[in-house]
Motif scaffolding. Structure first.
Motif: not given
Length: 110
Positions: A81-97
């Motif tokens: 769950c921790m890995v999934m949450i961190i992965d999700y946050l990185l994915w959201r952070l790195l999405q293009p505008d």
């Protein structure tokens, strides 16, 4: 190219590794490659089948995925769950505008 062994780490696996090491100098990689034990077209077809199946899978929400990961064990579930949450946050952070121009879709003919 393969030395088979029973999954017994004490005897058979050690023997098979020793055998593989002993025959390694006598193997000609180019000759093995020319035996055509596989074809890249077959590999591509099988990969396409896997991707098609993956695309047909249901798209579960993050909360549904997290609840499934929690059931994987006392510690492993929490770590997943921790890995999934961190992965999700990185994915959201790195999405293009949204103001970045998107590339047009290209359709390929089979």
């Amino acid at each position: 190219m393969v030395v088979l062994a029973e999954p017994d780490p004490e005897d058979d696996m050690v023997r098979a590794i020793g055998k593989a090491i002993s025959i390694l100098p006598s193997i000609n990689p180019e000759e093995m490659h020319n035996r055509k034990l596989y074809s890249w077209q077959d590999v591509a077809k099988r990969a396409e089948i896997v991707y098609d199946r993956a695309m047909k899978c249901s798209n579960r929400s993050l909360l549904e995925r997290l609840s499934r990961f929690l059931s994987c064990g006392a510690w492993a579930g929490k770590v997943l769950c921790m890995v999934m949450i961190i992965d999700y946050l990185l994915w959201r952070l790195l999405q293009p505008d949204d103001d970045i121009e998107k590339a047009p879709d290209i359709s390929f003919r089979h």
